[in-house]
Design a protein around this motif. Sequence first.
Motif, PDB file in Angstrom:
ATOM      1  N   HIS A   1       8.923   6.440 -15.981  1.00  0.00           N
ATOM      2  CA  HIS A   1       8.269   5.445 -16.841  1.00  0.00           C
ATOM      3  C   HIS A   1       8.669   5.629 -18.306  1.00  0.00           C
ATOM      4  CE1 HIS A   1       5.174   3.268 -14.311  1.00  0.00           C
ATOM      5  NE2 HIS A   1       5.702   4.123 -13.448  1.00  0.00           N
ATOM      6  N   ASN A   2       8.733   6.889 -18.761  1.00  0.00           N
ATOM      7  CA  ASN A   2       9.117   7.146 -20.145  1.00  0.00           C
ATOM      8  C   ASN A   2      10.545   6.673 -20.422  1.00  0.00           C
ATOM      9  OD1 ASN A   2       6.635   8.291 -20.694  1.00  0.00           O
ATOM     10  ND2 ASN A   2       7.314  10.382 -20.243  1.00  0.00           N
ATOM     11  N   GLN A   3      11.450   6.976 -19.478  1.00  0.00           N
ATOM     12  CA  GLN A   3      12.841   6.572 -19.686  1.00  0.00           C
ATOM     13  C   GLN A   3      13.012   5.062 -19.561  1.00  0.00           C
ATOM     14  OE1 GLN A   3      16.161   8.926 -18.498  1.00  0.00           O
ATOM     15  NE2 GLN A   3      14.853  10.522 -17.573  1.00  0.00           N
ATOM     16  N   LEU A   4      12.241   4.448 -18.655  1.00  0.00           N
ATOM     17  CA  LEU A   4      12.298   2.988 -18.541  1.00  0.00           C
ATOM     18  C   LEU A   4      11.867   2.324 -19.844  1.00  0.00           C
ATOM     19  CD1 LEU A   4      10.913   2.328 -14.943  1.00  0.00           C
ATOM     20  CD2 LEU A   4      13.062   1.465 -15.854  1.00  0.00           C
ATOM     21  N   GLN A   5      10.800   2.847 -20.431  1.00  0.00           N
ATOM     22  CA  GLN A   5      10.318   2.296 -21.697  1.00  0.00           C
ATOM     23  C   GLN A   5      11.400   2.417 -22.770  1.00  0.00           C
ATOM     24  OE1 GLN A   5       6.893   1.264 -21.564  1.00  0.00           O
ATOM     25  NE2 GLN A   5       7.426   0.065 -23.357  1.00  0.00           N
TER      26      GLN A   5
ATOM     27  N   ILE B   1      17.838  -3.171 -15.885  1.00  0.00           N
ATOM     28  CA  ILE B   1      17.567  -3.260 -17.319  1.00  0.00           C
ATOM     29  C   ILE B   1      18.812  -2.928 -18.136  1.00  0.00           C
ATOM     30  CG2 ILE B   1      16.286  -2.182 -19.223  1.00  0.00           C
ATOM     31  CD1 ILE B   1      13.907  -1.935 -17.350  1.00  0.00           C
ATOM     32  N   VAL B   2      19.483  -1.828 -17.771  1.00  0.00           N
ATOM     33  CA  VAL B   2      20.621  -1.368 -18.576  1.00  0.00           C
ATOM     34  C   VAL B   2      21.937  -1.997 -18.140  1.00  0.00           C
ATOM     35  CG1 VAL B   2      19.465   0.813 -19.032  1.00  0.00           C
ATOM     36  CG2 VAL B   2      21.059   0.652 -17.122  1.00  0.00           C
ATOM     37  N   GLY B   3      21.954  -2.605 -16.938  1.00  0.00           N
ATOM     38  CA  GLY B   3      23.204  -3.202 -16.462  1.00  0.00           C
ATOM     39  C   GLY B   3      24.223  -2.171 -16.047  1.00  0.00           C
ATOM     40  N   GLY B   4      23.788  -1.006 -15.618  1.00  0.00           N
ATOM     41  CA  GLY B   4      24.694   0.061 -15.203  1.00  0.00           C
ATOM     42  C   GLY B   4      23.923   1.160 -14.505  1.00  0.00           C
ATOM     43  N   PRO B   5      24.574   2.311 -14.257  1.00  0.00           N
ATOM     44  CA  PRO B   5      23.909   3.423 -13.561  1.00  0.00           C
ATOM     45  C   PRO B   5      22.688   3.912 -14.325  1.00  0.00           C
ATOM     46  CG  PRO B   5      26.289   3.767 -13.675  1.00  0.00           C
ATOM     47  CD  PRO B   5      25.988   2.604 -14.566  1.00  0.00           C
ATOM     48  N   ALA B   6      21.675   4.310 -13.582  1.00  0.00           N
ATOM     49  CA  ALA B   6      20.445   4.818 -14.173  1.00  0.00           C
ATOM     50  C   ALA B   6      20.479   6.341 -14.206  1.00  0.00           C
ATOM     51  CB  ALA B   6      19.233   4.346 -13.377  1.00  0.00           C
ATOM     52  N   PRO B   7      19.769   6.953 -15.135  1.00  0.00           N
ATOM     53  CA  PRO B   7      19.693   8.423 -15.155  1.00  0.00           C
ATOM     54  C   PRO B   7      18.843   8.929 -13.998  1.00  0.00           C
ATOM     55  CG  PRO B   7      18.223   7.475 -16.800  1.00  0.00           C
ATOM     56  CD  PRO B   7      19.007   6.330 -16.238  1.00  0.00           C
ATOM     57  N   ASN B   8      18.959  10.199 -13.712  1.00  0.00           N
ATOM     58  CA  ASN B   8      18.122  10.810 -12.681  1.00  0.00           C
ATOM     59  C   ASN B   8      16.733  11.080 -13.264  1.00  0.00           C
ATOM     60  OD1 ASN B   8      20.122  10.899 -10.673  1.00  0.00           O
ATOM     61  ND2 ASN B   8      20.997  12.756 -11.560  1.00  0.00           N
ATOM     62  N   PHE B   9      15.705  10.729 -12.484  1.00  0.00           N
ATOM     63  CA  PHE B   9      14.339  10.922 -12.932  1.00  0.00           C
ATOM     64  C   PHE B   9      13.760  12.166 -12.272  1.00  0.00           C
ATOM     65  CE2 PHE B   9      14.422   6.051 -12.919  1.00  0.00           C
ATOM     66  CZ  PHE B   9      14.874   5.996 -14.233  1.00  0.00           C
ATOM     67  N   ARG B  10      13.039  12.974 -13.059  1.00  0.00           N
ATOM     68  CA  ARG B  10      12.413  14.180 -12.515  1.00  0.00           C
ATOM     69  C   ARG B  10      11.169  13.829 -11.703  1.00  0.00           C
ATOM     70  NH1 ARG B  10      13.305  15.595 -17.825  1.00  0.00           N
ATOM     71  NH2 ARG B  10      11.066  15.405 -18.267  1.00  0.00           N
ATOM     72  N   ASN B  11      10.418  12.831 -12.188  1.00  0.00           N
ATOM     73  CA  ASN B  11       9.183  12.452 -11.525  1.00  0.00           C
ATOM     74  C   ASN B  11       8.807  11.040 -11.993  1.00  0.00           C
ATOM     75  OD1 ASN B  11       7.957  12.829 -14.141  1.00  0.00           O
ATOM     76  ND2 ASN B  11       7.806  15.033 -13.627  1.00  0.00           N
ATOM     77  N   ILE B  12       7.646  10.543 -11.543  1.00  0.00           N
ATOM     78  CA  ILE B  12       7.221   9.187 -11.887  1.00  0.00           C
ATOM     79  C   ILE B  12       6.999   9.046 -13.390  1.00  0.00           C
ATOM     80  CG2 ILE B  12       5.440   7.433 -11.534  1.00  0.00           C
ATOM     81  CD1 ILE B  12       7.151   7.878  -9.091  1.00  0.00           C
ATOM     82  N   GLU B  13       6.345  10.042 -13.995  1.00  0.00           N
ATOM     83  CA  GLU B  13       6.077   9.971 -15.431  1.00  0.00           C
ATOM     84  C   GLU B  13       7.372   9.926 -16.236  1.00  0.00           C
ATOM     85  OE1 GLU B  13       3.611  12.420 -18.896  1.00  0.00           O
ATOM     86  OE2 GLU B  13       3.723  13.189 -16.843  1.00  0.00           O
TER      87      GLU B  13
END
Length: 463
Positions: A37-41, A22-34
Amino acid sequence: MYVVVSESPDPLTILKTICENIVGGPAPNFRNIEDAHNQLQLQKINSRRNEPILAVLDDIWRFSDLKDLLFIGEQYMTLVTTGDANIMQCIPLWFNKGHYPLPSLQEEHALSLFCLCAFDMSSIPDTHNEQLVKQVQADCKGLPLALQVIGSSLNRQPDHVWKATRDALARGEVSDDNQIAFLLKRLETSIDIWVYVRRMKRNDALPLVRKFEARHPLDMRRDPGTIVLTTQCRRLYMSQKQSELPPEWQTDEDLSSTAQIISIHTGAMNDTQWPQMDFPEAEALVLYLSASEYCIPPFLLTMKKLKILQIHNDSAKQAKLSGLPDFQALSELKSLHHEGLIVPSLHEQCDVSENLEKLYLSLCEGLGRDTMFNFPRLIEFNVDHCSDLEELPAGICSSNSLKILSITHCKSLAKLPDKLGSLKRIRLYQSGCLEELPPSICRLGELELLNISWVEDEQEQSP
């Protein structure tokens, strides 16, 4: 964006892959599934790319896995493939969903798939018997897994192997009721990886392969002669023949230090062409070669945890190996598979293998009468299309550990050992010089299966 989910997915890793697309670059670290999803949105809303995205989630086994991976965003669509129609019924109604059942392969598509696996082209080449090819293909019943596995197993094989496969199919070894028994032999190397690397019991691995067969997943990766099932283990995989290892293997120390399954496909190699690398965690090494002279990679000595070693030669001439360490250096080795090799170059340096449980030799030369093996814990011994095998290696059946003996298409084999240990399963197929069984076969108190069959040659009388 194409993501293979399979049986044991890591949802956070998959969501990170989605985010990177989506961002065309490195993704942030996710704490959990929720949090993912929030960061993806948020990332989708703020994405500078603002491009439509089709996310393909391939081979979903459970709705619980799919639920974690479903994500809604503007110009974002998800395509799911699964072998379980019930999963589609569980998707919430607020998803704009459509269900598209895939029909069985039509004849032309089945033949095209079969030819891709057998000849690396979409049609039957002029150099092959068209009628024979179509007979084998038709008996695969249009099943994608059967077409791929059997087609791959016949890649670069001589006519007599094609005819033997046709005869096996004609006898019903692959039918609607018991096709999996035949396919399991072709998938045996993958089962070994599940058993020895994933520490799975063999009886538990077989039902998983049956699920795999039923689902016809799209993520099968083919090297000549084997299908590698997806596992959670870290893999380094060369899908096509190259003259050297991929550069990232040599520059990324994390790849080599954590890899458990390594597959390498090269032509002729000498000792100077292999880089200096360490694979301390490697438990399975699969080498595919196309050469008559081949040097084993020196980093094999760094694989102290190696449990599976497979060497497949798909050239027209059997390969002579150099640089193979003795088995004492591979003390954890459990399964050894050699195809298209000159065997003396293997056993000259091999004193004893204390832990080897399974030995498979196919299209090998040099066995003759005098080959010596010392495998005190060997459980299974398979020999296939070894044309100069006259007698079994001395002492191979004397150990009470050996339970399974399979000898197929070894036309020079004239006798079995007088002592057969405590075998449970014996399979002798198309070994025309073998005229009698040793009397000791009557003393095998644990014998469960004795399968003896000869296929009549087209130009000979039935014996």
